[in-house]
Write a protein that holds these residues in place. Structure first.
Motif, PDB file in Angstrom:
ATOM      1  N   LEU A  67     -90.454 -45.559  21.690  1.00 54.31           N
ATOM      2  CA  LEU A  67     -90.379 -46.807  22.462  1.00 54.31           C
ATOM      3  C   LEU A  67     -90.586 -46.544  23.951  1.00 54.31           C
ATOM      4  CD1 LEU A  67     -87.494 -48.498  20.498  1.00 54.31           C
ATOM      5  CD2 LEU A  67     -89.858 -49.306  20.649  1.00 54.31           C
ATOM      6  N   ARG A  68     -90.073 -45.424  24.459  1.00 55.03           N
ATOM      7  CA  ARG A  68     -90.322 -45.060  25.865  1.00 55.03           C
ATOM      8  C   ARG A  68     -91.825 -44.868  26.098  1.00 55.03           C
ATOM      9  NH1 ARG A  68     -86.285 -41.088  25.056  1.00 55.03           N
ATOM     10  NH2 ARG A  68     -84.296 -41.975  25.618  1.00 55.03           N
ATOM     11  N   THR A  69     -92.479 -44.199  25.163  1.00 57.50           N
ATOM     12  CA  THR A  69     -93.921 -43.963  25.280  1.00 57.50           C
ATOM     13  C   THR A  69     -94.682 -45.284  25.288  1.00 57.50           C
ATOM     14  OG1 THR A  69     -93.706 -41.830  24.177  1.00 57.50           O
ATOM     15  CG2 THR A  69     -95.895 -42.828  24.187  1.00 57.50           C
ATOM     16  N   ILE A  70     -94.321 -46.181  24.389  1.00 54.70           N
ATOM     17  CA  ILE A  70     -94.970 -47.494  24.323  1.00 54.70           C
ATOM     18  C   ILE A  70     -94.724 -48.270  25.617  1.00 54.70           C
ATOM     19  CG2 ILE A  70     -94.904 -49.742  23.164  1.00 54.70           C
ATOM     20  CD1 ILE A  70     -94.332 -48.110  20.548  1.00 54.70           C
ATOM     21  N   ALA A  71     -93.472 -48.263  26.095  1.00 58.80           N
ATOM     22  CA  ALA A  71     -93.153 -48.984  27.331  1.00 58.80           C
ATOM     23  C   ALA A  71     -93.939 -48.415  28.510  1.00 58.80           C
ATOM     24  CB  ALA A  71     -91.657 -48.918  27.609  1.00 58.80           C
ATOM     25  N   SER A  72     -94.071 -47.101  28.578  1.00 57.66           N
ATOM     26  CA  SER A  72     -94.809 -46.519  29.710  1.00 57.66           C
ATOM     27  C   SER A  72     -96.292 -46.897  29.651  1.00 57.66           C
ATOM     28  CB  SER A  72     -94.640 -45.007  29.749  1.00 57.66           C
ATOM     29  OG  SER A  72     -95.288 -44.390  28.666  1.00 57.66           O
ATOM     30  N   ARG A  73     -96.792 -47.130  28.451  1.00 54.99           N
ATOM     31  CA  ARG A  73     -98.197 -47.531  28.313  1.00 54.99           C
ATOM     32  C   ARG A  73     -98.402 -49.001  28.670  1.00 54.99           C
ATOM     33  NH1 ARG A  73    -101.972 -47.455  22.889  1.00 54.99           N
ATOM     34  NH2 ARG A  73    -103.769 -48.419  23.881  1.00 54.99           N
ATOM     35  N   GLY A  78     -93.046 -51.128  35.412  1.00 54.33           N
ATOM     36  CA  GLY A  78     -91.666 -51.593  35.286  1.00 54.33           C
ATOM     37  C   GLY A  78     -91.515 -53.066  35.565  1.00 54.33           C
ATOM     38  N   LEU A  79     -92.470 -53.865  35.075  1.00 50.39           N
ATOM     39  CA  LEU A  79     -92.433 -55.308  35.284  1.00 50.39           C
ATOM     40  C   LEU A  79     -91.188 -55.949  34.669  1.00 50.39           C
ATOM     41  CD1 LEU A  79     -93.869 -57.903  36.257  1.00 50.39           C
ATOM     42  CD2 LEU A  79     -95.012 -57.963  34.036  1.00 50.39           C
ATOM     43  N   LEU A  80     -90.792 -55.467  33.502  1.00 48.68           N
ATOM     44  CA  LEU A  80     -89.614 -56.044  32.857  1.00 48.68           C
ATOM     45  C   LEU A  80     -88.371 -55.747  33.696  1.00 48.68           C
ATOM     46  CD1 LEU A  80     -90.317 -55.140  29.129  1.00 48.68           C
ATOM     47  CD2 LEU A  80     -90.592 -57.345  30.245  1.00 48.68           C
ATOM     48  N   PRO A  81     -87.459 -56.682  33.769  1.00 46.13           N
ATOM     49  CA  PRO A  81     -86.269 -56.470  34.593  1.00 46.13           C
ATOM     50  C   PRO A  81     -85.383 -55.358  34.037  1.00 46.13           C
ATOM     51  CG  PRO A  81     -86.099 -58.518  33.350  1.00 46.13           C
ATOM     52  CD  PRO A  81     -87.471 -57.980  33.116  1.00 46.13           C
ATOM     53  N   PRO A  82     -84.519 -54.782  34.873  1.00 49.01           N
ATOM     54  CA  PRO A  82     -83.668 -53.668  34.436  1.00 49.01           C
ATOM     55  C   PRO A  82     -82.830 -53.976  33.198  1.00 49.01           C
ATOM     56  CG  PRO A  82     -83.550 -53.920  36.796  1.00 49.01           C
ATOM     57  CD  PRO A  82     -84.350 -55.085  36.272  1.00 49.01           C
ATOM     58  N   ALA A  83     -82.432 -55.228  32.988  1.00 42.76           N
ATOM     59  CA  ALA A  83     -81.629 -55.562  31.807  1.00 42.76           C
ATOM     60  C   ALA A  83     -82.377 -55.229  30.525  1.00 42.76           C
ATOM     61  CB  ALA A  83     -81.250 -57.041  31.820  1.00 42.76           C
ATOM     62  N   PHE A  84     -83.704 -55.150  30.593  1.00 41.72           N
ATOM     63  CA  PHE A  84     -84.488 -54.838  29.408  1.00 41.72           C
ATOM     64  C   PHE A  84     -84.805 -53.353  29.301  1.00 41.72           C
ATOM     65  CE2 PHE A  84     -85.119 -58.938  27.647  1.00 41.72           C
ATOM     66  CZ  PHE A  84     -85.008 -59.783  28.730  1.00 41.72           C
ATOM     67  N   ASP A  85     -84.295 -52.559  30.219  1.00 41.10           N
ATOM     68  CA  ASP A  85     -84.510 -51.114  30.182  1.00 41.10           C
ATOM     69  C   ASP A  85     -83.505 -50.516  29.199  1.00 41.10           C
ATOM     70  OD1 ASP A  85     -85.314 -48.561  30.634  1.00 41.10           O
ATOM     71  OD2 ASP A  85     -84.319 -48.375  32.563  1.00 41.10           O
ATOM     72  N   LEU A  86     -83.765 -50.734  27.912  1.00 36.98           N
ATOM     73  CA  LEU A  86     -82.810 -50.345  26.884  1.00 36.98           C
ATOM     74  C   LEU A  86     -82.896 -48.887  26.505  1.00 36.98           C
ATOM     75  CD1 LEU A  86     -83.290 -53.403  24.521  1.00 36.98           C
ATOM     76  CD2 LEU A  86     -81.589 -53.089  26.307  1.00 36.98           C
ATOM     77  N   PHE A  87     -83.870 -48.180  27.008  1.00 35.70           N
ATOM     78  CA  PHE A  87     -84.105 -46.827  26.546  1.00 35.70           C
ATOM     79  C   PHE A  87     -84.225 -45.837  27.687  1.00 35.70           C
ATOM     80  CE2 PHE A  87     -86.167 -50.062  23.990  1.00 35.70           C
ATOM     81  CZ  PHE A  87     -85.360 -50.004  22.868  1.00 35.70           C
ATOM     82  N   PRO A  88     -83.324 -45.870  28.647  1.00 35.17           N
ATOM     83  CA  PRO A  88     -83.435 -44.919  29.752  1.00 35.17           C
ATOM     84  C   PRO A  88     -83.308 -43.488  29.252  1.00 35.17           C
ATOM     85  CG  PRO A  88     -81.338 -46.066  29.830  1.00 35.17           C
ATOM     86  CD  PRO A  88     -82.147 -46.707  28.756  1.00 35.17           C
ATOM     87  N   ALA A  89     -83.948 -42.585  29.927  1.00 35.83           N
ATOM     88  CA  ALA A  89     -83.990 -41.185  29.479  1.00 35.83           C
ATOM     89  C   ALA A  89     -82.593 -40.612  29.259  1.00 35.83           C
ATOM     90  CB  ALA A  89     -84.760 -40.351  30.495  1.00 35.83           C
ATOM     91  N   GLY A  90     -81.607 -41.048  29.990  1.00 36.33           N
ATOM     92  CA  GLY A  90     -80.255 -40.508  29.856  1.00 36.33           C
ATOM     93  C   GLY A  90     -79.504 -40.937  28.607  1.00 36.33           C
ATOM     94  N   THR A  91     -80.089 -41.780  27.762  1.00 34.28           N
ATOM     95  CA  THR A  91     -79.364 -42.261  26.585  1.00 34.28           C
ATOM     96  C   THR A  91     -79.769 -41.560  25.304  1.00 34.28           C
ATOM     97  OG1 THR A  91     -80.940 -44.052  26.181  1.00 34.28           O
ATOM     98  CG2 THR A  91     -79.030 -44.554  27.569  1.00 34.28           C
ATOM     99  N   SER A  92     -80.550 -40.505  25.385  1.00 33.60           N
ATOM    100  CA  SER A  92     -81.020 -39.827  24.164  1.00 33.60           C
ATOM    101  C   SER A  92     -79.900 -39.258  23.343  1.00 33.60           C
ATOM    102  CB  SER A  92     -81.982 -38.715  24.519  1.00 33.60           C
ATOM    103  OG  SER A  92     -83.189 -39.268  24.959  1.00 33.60           O
TER     104      SER A  92
END
Length: 92
Positions: A67-73, A78-92
């Motif tokens: 999902l991170r890969t798809i989002a980066s593509r 980072g158009l989507l607001p931070p509330a939609f950042d459900l997959f930050p690198a620190g949550t692995s």
């Protein structure tokens, strides 16, 4: 349930905003008590703003990375607001 032997759903609702703190504490306490029995979570039933740690229970690590890969593509700026950042690198 697709990942466990049972599916438990609990919700809370109240009308008085003055009760927010008390009720949020109560719902947090219930979630903490259920945590030892939790193997997964349904994303739409998680309060990820209050409990971002739960995202790891919604998606296995490999799925979060995909999902991170798809989002980066599709959202490289980072158009989507931070509330939609459900997959930050620190949550692995």
């Amino acid at each position: 349930s697709s990942t466990g032997t049972a599916y438990v759903l609990w919700m809370a609702a109240w009308d008085d905003a003055a009760q927010d703190d008390e009720n949020f504490r109560w719902t947090q306490a219930v979630a903490d008590e259920l945590q030892p029995y939790t193997s997964a979570c349904y994303l739409n039933e998680c309060d990820l703003e209050r409990r971002p740690d739960r995202v790891r229970l919604c998606f296995p690590a490999a799925k979060r990375e995909r999902l991170r890969t798809i989002a980066s593509r599709y959202d490289p700026t980072g158009l989507l607001p931070p509330a939609f950042d459900l997959f930050p690198a620190g949550t692995s």
